[in-house]
Design a protein around this motif. Structure first.
Motif, PDB file in Angstrom:
ATOM      1  N   LEU A   1       0.713  -1.328   0.053  1.00 21.49           N
ATOM      2  CA  LEU A   1       0.028  -0.226   0.034  1.00 21.49           C
ATOM      3  C   LEU A   1       0.782   1.413  -0.113  1.00 21.49           C
ATOM      4  CD1 LEU A   1      -2.908   0.990  -0.112  1.00 21.49           C
ATOM      5  CD2 LEU A   1      -2.716   0.905   2.424  1.00 21.49           C
ATOM      6  N   CYS A   2       2.155   1.111   0.665  1.00 17.07           N
ATOM      7  CA  CYS A   2       3.073   2.143   0.571  1.00 17.07           C
ATOM      8  C   CYS A   2       3.298   2.786  -1.098  1.00 17.07           C
ATOM      9  CB  CYS A   2       4.287   1.922   1.311  1.00 17.07           C
ATOM     10  SG  CYS A   2       4.376   2.827   2.826  1.00 17.07           S
TER      11      CYS A   2
ATOM     12  N   ALA B   1       2.822   7.326  -4.363  1.00 12.86           N
ATOM     13  CA  ALA B   1       2.663   7.756  -5.879  1.00 12.86           C
ATOM     14  C   ALA B   1       1.438   9.024  -5.953  1.00 12.86           C
ATOM     15  CB  ALA B   1       2.115   6.501  -6.930  1.00 12.86           C
ATOM     16  N   ARG B   2       0.445   8.818  -4.902  1.00 10.95           N
ATOM     17  CA  ARG B   2      -0.415   9.714  -4.932  1.00 10.95           C
ATOM     18  C   ARG B   2      -0.083  11.230  -4.003  1.00 10.95           C
ATOM     19  NH1 ARG B   2      -6.555   8.295  -3.024  1.00 10.95           N
ATOM     20  NH2 ARG B   2      -6.426   7.729  -5.207  1.00 10.95           N
TER      21      ARG B   2
ATOM     22  N   GLY C   1       6.489  11.188  -1.578  1.00 11.83           N
ATOM     23  CA  GLY C   1       7.379  11.102  -0.426  1.00 11.83           C
ATOM     24  C   GLY C   1       6.945   9.720   0.440  1.00 11.83           C
ATOM     25  N   PRO C   2       7.812   9.497   1.447  1.00  9.96           N
ATOM     26  CA  PRO C   2       7.703   8.222   2.170  1.00  9.96           C
ATOM     27  C   PRO C   2       6.478   8.144   3.002  1.00  9.96           C
ATOM     28  CG  PRO C   2       8.797   9.955   3.566  1.00  9.96           C
ATOM     29  CD  PRO C   2       8.667  10.573   2.150  1.00  9.96           C
ATOM     30  N   CYS C   3       6.157   6.797   2.992  1.00 10.71           N
ATOM     31  CA  CYS C   3       4.909   6.262   3.395  1.00 10.71           C
ATOM     32  C   CYS C   3       4.652   6.697   4.801  1.00 10.71           C
ATOM     33  CB  CYS C   3       4.647   4.860   3.378  1.00 10.71           C
ATOM     34  SG  CYS C   3       3.113   4.142   3.850  1.00 10.71           S
TER      35      CYS C   3
END
Length: 150
Positions: free
Chosen positions: A63-64, A69-70, A73-75
């Protein structure tokens, strides 16, 4: 704690109410733990932020990839920044150490006013073997001498 001690020194309340405020202030100050926060914030920044920033990646948490993408940056990112509130808290801890801890000069003064016939606990001269200083007590309690009603 500092504000309640200023109130104890300045308010012309009856002695039982001042004693109640003093007892309440001492009991509540145990739960502040501001000195813990002063130490935890820099430690959290040095230790946990680097560990947590690489914990969730698209490789171990699918899911990260969609979140990256959305939103870009980092999850998962943990950043600890010291702002104005941290320095206010550090100043309040300094004031607490200066006046709020039992045994400080302010606390001893307030205790002497609220409980004039109470003997203080042993101090350094008892431990070192030096003779204690001679205190001359008045017959009138100090709290009553400054105008408080018993």
């Amino acid at each position: 704690r500092t504000v309640s001690q200023m109130a104890l020194l300045l308010l012309p309340w009856p002695l039982p109410e001042l004693r109640h405020l003093h007892r309440l202030s001492r009991n509540v100050s145990v739960f502040y733990a501001l000195e813990v926060f002063v130490l935890v914030v820099p430690l959290l920044d040095m230790t946990i932020s680097d560990l947590a920033n690489g914990m969730l990646t698209p490789a171990n948490f699918p899911l990260c990839g969609d979140l990256d993408a959305r939103y870009g940056g980092p999850c998962l990112e943990l950043g600890v920044e010291k702002r104005v509130g941290y320095y206010y808290m550090a100043a309040s801890v300094f004031l607490y150490f200066l006046s709020g801890i039992d045994g400080s000069l302010v606390h001893k003064r307030i205790h002497r006013l609220l409980h004039p016939y109470d003997d203080p606990p042993p101090t350094l001269h008892c431990v070192c073997g030096r003779p204690p200083p001679r205190y001359k007590r008045s017959r009138k309690p100090a709290a009553l001498a400054r105008g408080l009603r018993a």
